[in-house]
Scaffold this active site. Sequence first.
Site, PDB file in Angstrom:
ATOM      1  CB  CYS A  47      -0.862  -0.036   1.340  1.00  0.00           C
ATOM      2  SG  CYS A  47       0.027  -0.345   2.777  1.00  0.00           S
ATOM      3  CE1 TYR A  66       0.683   7.937  -9.492  1.00  0.00           C
ATOM      4  CE2 TYR A  66       2.004   7.073 -10.782  1.00  0.00           C
ATOM      5  CZ  TYR A  66       1.756   7.258  -9.487  1.00  0.00           C
ATOM      6  OH  TYR A  66       2.056   6.362  -8.459  1.00  0.00           O
ATOM      7  CE1 TYR A  89       3.569  -3.570 -11.116  1.00  0.00           C
ATOM      8  CE2 TYR A  89       4.002  -1.246 -10.960  1.00  0.00           C
ATOM      9  CZ  TYR A  89       3.127  -2.340 -11.377  1.00  0.00           C
ATOM     10  OH  TYR A  89       1.973  -2.208 -11.856  1.00  0.00           O
ATOM     11  CG  ASP A  95      -1.729  -1.164  -5.798  1.00  0.00           C
ATOM     12  OD1 ASP A  95      -0.705  -0.250  -5.054  1.00  0.00           O
ATOM     13  OD2 ASP A  95      -1.749  -1.222  -6.884  1.00  0.00           O
ATOM     14  CG  ASN A 133      -0.685   5.812 -13.261  1.00  0.00           C
ATOM     15  OD1 ASN A 133      -1.438   6.669 -13.769  1.00  0.00           O
ATOM     16  ND2 ASN A 133       0.260   4.854 -13.715  1.00  0.00           N
TER      17      ASN A 133
HETATM   18  C1  0GY Z   1       1.424   0.108  -7.869  1.00  0.00           C
HETATM   19  C2  0GY Z   1       1.372   0.086  -9.482  1.00  0.00           C
HETATM   20  C3  0GY Z   1       1.548   1.199 -10.044  1.00  0.00           C
HETATM   21  C4  0GY Z   1       2.361   2.261  -9.725  1.00  0.00           C
HETATM   22  C5  0GY Z   1       3.215   2.448  -8.907  1.00  0.00           C
HETATM   23  O1  0GY Z   1       5.079   3.384  -8.139  1.00  0.00           O
HETATM   24  C6  0GY Z   1       4.127   3.672  -8.748  1.00  0.00           C
HETATM   25  O2  0GY Z   1       3.795   4.652  -9.335  1.00  0.00           O
HETATM   26  O3  0GY Z   1       3.746   1.304  -8.498  1.00  0.00           O
HETATM   27  C7  0GY Z   1       1.047   1.075 -11.469  1.00  0.00           C
HETATM   28  O4  0GY Z   1       0.578   2.295 -12.225  1.00  0.00           O
HETATM   29  O5  0GY Z   1       1.104   0.129 -12.256  1.00  0.00           O
HETATM   30  O6  0GY Z   1       1.247  -1.080  -7.647  1.00  0.00           O
HETATM   31  O7  0GY Z   1       1.569   1.031  -7.146  1.00  0.00           O
END
Ligand code: 0GY
Length: 315
Positions: free
Chosen positions: A41, A58, A166, A266, A271
């Site tokens: 989160c 964003y 990620y 999450d 976004n």
């Molecule tokens: C998430 C997913 C997203 C964003 C980020 O760090 C971030 O901006 O992880 C996404 O846009 O897929 O789990 O936070």
Amino acid sequence: MNAISRPVTGPFEKTKGWLDWYADPSKPHFRVPAGAVDAHCHVFGPGAEFPYAPERKYTPCDASKAQLFALRDHLGFARNVVVQATCHGADNRAMVDACMSSGGKARGVATVRRDVSDDDLKRLNEAGVRGVRFNFVKRLVDFTPKDELMDIAGRIARLGWHVVIYFEAVDLPELWDFFTAIPTTIIVDHMGRPDVTKPADGPEFAAFLRFMRENGNVWAKVSGAERLSVSGPAALNGERNPYRDFVPFARRVIEEFPDRVLWGTDWPHPNLKDHMPDDGLLVDILPHIAPTAELQRTLLVDNPMRLYWPEEKGV
Ligand code: 0GY
């Protein structure tokens, strides 16, 4: 208005160019086990106090630590792992502030650059940070040289931290060798973002399963249903069985690697462009992806405690 409500006109308000998080999440029907950890989160700002990074891709809605902790209590969780999101860049102050204000109930995952000092790392450790995040999702971040990331991985390994990665499924083959050279435990966000319109037993997801099978230091967050699902939150036959196209993927990972999985809401769902999930409904995915009490306890309590609160006995 309760502590997690926002003064908005509706859950899908889009007037500001981003979606606000769901104002009044329902009470989950599923009761998470005692001591459950929401292991993915975020906190965002508030922007007036903790400004967003100039290089962000964003701008999120503000989502404060108090709102996160209220959601934690509302959903029945005991603890949080607050993960640094790209909109705050490598300025970890909002995440650190949340960890330090949590009374020991939140740990963190930071973003750092190569120029981070040993004193900075020590301070982050004292605040409750236990990992760094490397983000390879091109729509979210500019490229960071791999030698810089490997340098960081080597330094944080000495603190006993792990690396959260990620990436998009399509990029796994190109990143494979880099990932397998990382010397720490590795946590993959959202199972490496599989295309859930393809079969869970098909070749694309097989590559991810092989990645976990061949590398015993790789864990997965079986989260992100609201991002990955195409079927969406709709109930089936009046049952609270949301995001059902996502379920076979998460269940497959949990059943094969029960000791290397984590789950998180999450929240506040950065976004997302079209639909903002009801977090109560998201929790109701859990008995579908982890169908036994033992799997639920391992996923929600034992695994995150082992990783983020290893000093606590009996975990
Ligand atoms: C998430 C997913 C997203 C964003 C980020 O760090 C971030 O901006 O992880 C996404 O846009 O897929 O789990 O936070």
